[in-house]
Write a protein that holds these residues in place. Structure first.
Motif, PDB file in Angstrom:
ATOM      1  N   ARG A  14       0.836  -1.199   0.000  1.00  0.00           N
ATOM      2  CA  ARG A  14       0.000   0.000   0.000  1.00  0.00           C
ATOM      3  C   ARG A  14       0.873   1.253   0.000  1.00  0.00           C
ATOM      4  NH1 ARG A  14      -4.063   1.805   4.836  1.00  0.00           N
ATOM      5  NH2 ARG A  14      -2.071   1.930   5.909  1.00  0.00           N
ATOM      6  N   ASP A  15       1.954   1.257   0.756  1.00  0.00           N
ATOM      7  CA  ASP A  15       2.881   2.383   0.765  1.00  0.00           C
ATOM      8  C   ASP A  15       3.491   2.605  -0.612  1.00  0.00           C
ATOM      9  OD1 ASP A  15       2.479   2.954   3.419  1.00  0.00           O
ATOM     10  OD2 ASP A  15       4.317   2.012   4.132  1.00  0.00           O
ATOM     11  N   THR A  29      -5.478  -0.423  -4.660  1.00  0.00           N
ATOM     12  CA  THR A  29      -4.109  -0.813  -4.311  1.00  0.00           C
ATOM     13  C   THR A  29      -3.461  -1.435  -5.542  1.00  0.00           C
ATOM     14  OG1 THR A  29      -5.036  -1.337  -2.140  1.00  0.00           O
ATOM     15  CG2 THR A  29      -2.741  -1.883  -2.489  1.00  0.00           C
ATOM     16  N   CYS A  82       2.209   1.801  -3.526  1.00  0.00           N
ATOM     17  CA  CYS A  82       1.181   2.343  -4.414  1.00  0.00           C
ATOM     18  C   CYS A  82       0.957   3.834  -4.157  1.00  0.00           C
ATOM     19  CB  CYS A  82      -0.127   1.579  -4.233  1.00  0.00           C
ATOM     20  SG  CYS A  82      -0.074  -0.133  -4.796  1.00  0.00           S
ATOM     21  N   LYS A  83       0.942   4.221  -2.880  1.00  0.00           N
ATOM     22  CA  LYS A  83       0.728   5.630  -2.561  1.00  0.00           C
ATOM     23  C   LYS A  83       1.871   6.498  -3.083  1.00  0.00           C
ATOM     24  CE  LYS A  83      -2.177   5.136   1.561  1.00  0.00           C
ATOM     25  NZ  LYS A  83      -2.276   5.389   3.021  1.00  0.00           N
ATOM     26  N   ASP A  84       3.086   5.989  -3.051  1.00  0.00           N
ATOM     27  CA  ASP A  84       4.236   6.758  -3.528  1.00  0.00           C
ATOM     28  C   ASP A  84       4.290   6.824  -5.053  1.00  0.00           C
ATOM     29  OD1 ASP A  84       5.179   7.438  -1.029  1.00  0.00           O
ATOM     30  OD2 ASP A  84       6.643   5.807  -0.916  1.00  0.00           O
ATOM     31  N   LEU A  91      -0.857   7.055  -6.549  1.00  0.00           N
ATOM     32  CA  LEU A  91      -1.915   7.200  -5.548  1.00  0.00           C
ATOM     33  C   LEU A  91      -3.272   7.372  -6.214  1.00  0.00           C
ATOM     34  CD1 LEU A  91      -2.876   7.520  -2.652  1.00  0.00           C
ATOM     35  CD2 LEU A  91      -2.274   9.947  -2.771  1.00  0.00           C
ATOM     36  N   HIS A  92      -4.160   6.406  -5.979  1.00  0.00           N
ATOM     37  CA  HIS A  92      -5.555   6.509  -6.400  1.00  0.00           C
ATOM     38  C   HIS A  92      -6.361   5.581  -5.501  1.00  0.00           C
ATOM     39  CE1 HIS A  92      -5.497   2.726  -8.992  1.00  0.00           C
ATOM     40  NE2 HIS A  92      -4.224   2.928  -8.716  1.00  0.00           N
TER      41      HIS A  92
END
Length: 305
Positions: A160-161, A172, A163-165, A168-169
């Motif tokens: 998840r981290d 996942t 994907c956020k970096d 991000l949407h």
């Protein structure tokens, strides 16, 4: 004196395995996967697949709250049940009261008021609720330590981290434009610790296979299992099952590096933009908030398959 053992009252063989869990799950901290969700499976990027059961008289119909997104989930855990821990009754009562004001109808799709009024006090309350839930998740994981039971949740939090970096949407997933009009979606199989790349076409998947062998040298690259959806358009990279917490974090770092390399190769402008943000604010590292101490510690969670 010999004991007489009779089998006249023994049920039929199939009745020995009814396939139904009779354990009351209310207050349980359970793991769940996409296949367990009854409404809109897949969830949001905030979901971590670890939830507290608010109402669970029967495993086949469980109302729970995800400890990452703080959203209500309706689950069917009859075929696969993993219980990591239990919360106290006061904690359950507190979670129920907080969830009541933030719950959405899974069938009608009604959004909570906090989602409709950005910047409102309700939204601040929701953010505080999510922090409370996630801190509870971290306490459970710290109690249980690293084990085969906690591994999928730890991988989900770590991915998840990433994907956020990188992208991000709501989901996942990392999306990469690998050709003209071709978007490849990358998700992590948490059970197998394998990155799954789903291209738009079979030709795109065949092209991608060669690139993946270059980006992830020494790792098995091939098609997903035969029962996987869109198998012909997909390829997977297996990282091996981590046996301790350090190996798990090493796998995630290698995933991050490989996905960054792919973005740099296919979308150089996007890579420069993402790289600038990450270099300024640093990489997300939620797993650093865990203090396992001994990475070989094994929790005493209950697993029922």
């Amino acid at each position: 004196m010999h004991r007489m053992i009779t089998t006249e009252s023994r049920p039929e063989a199939m009745a020995d395995v009814p396939g139904i869990c009779e354990l009351a799950l209310t207050r349980a901290v359970v793991q769940y996967r996409r296949a367990h969700e009854l409404y809109r499976p897949g969830g949001r990027i905030q979901d971590i697949g670890l939830a507290v059961v608010l109402e669970g008289r029967f495993a086949s119909s469980v109302r729970a709250i995800d400890l990452g997104s703080a959203r209500i989930k309706y689950l069917n855990l009859a075929s696969e049940l993993v219980v990591l821990d239990w919360v106290y009754d006061p904690t359950l009562t507190h979670l129920r009261s907080l969830a009541a004001a933030d719950e959405e109808d899974p069938q009608a799709g009604r959004k909570p008021a906090s989602a409709e009024r950005p910047g409102s006090a309700d939204q601040a309350d929701s953010q505080e609720f999510r922090r409370y839930c996630f801190n509870l998740a971290l306490r459970v994981l710290n109690r249980r330590g690293f084990s085969s039971l906690t591994r999928p949740t730890l991988l989900r939090i770590g991915f998840r981290d990433i994907c956020k970096d990188l992208d991000l949407h709501e989901n996942t997933v990392v999306r990469i434009v690998t050709g003209r009009g071709t978007v490849t979606r990358v998700h992590l199989d948490y059970e197998a610790n394998a990155l799954v790349f789903r291209a738009s076409t079979r030709e795109g998947a065949q092209m991608l296979e060669g690139v993946l062998r270059e980006v992830f040298p020494g790792l098995p690259v091939g098609r997903p299992p035969a029962d996987a959806p869109d198998r012909a358009e997909s390829r997977q990279v297996r990282f091996g099952i981590p046996v301790d917490f350090d190996e798990l974090r090493t796998s995630l770092q290698r995933m991050r590096g490989g996905l960054s390399h792919l973005i740099a190769r296919f979308e150089p402008e996007r890579f420069r933009a993402v790289g600038g943000i990450v270099s300024t604010f640093g990489e997300r590292a939620t797993l650093n908030r865990l203090s396992f101490g001994d990475s070989d510690a094994v929790g005493s969670g209950l697993a029922v398959h």
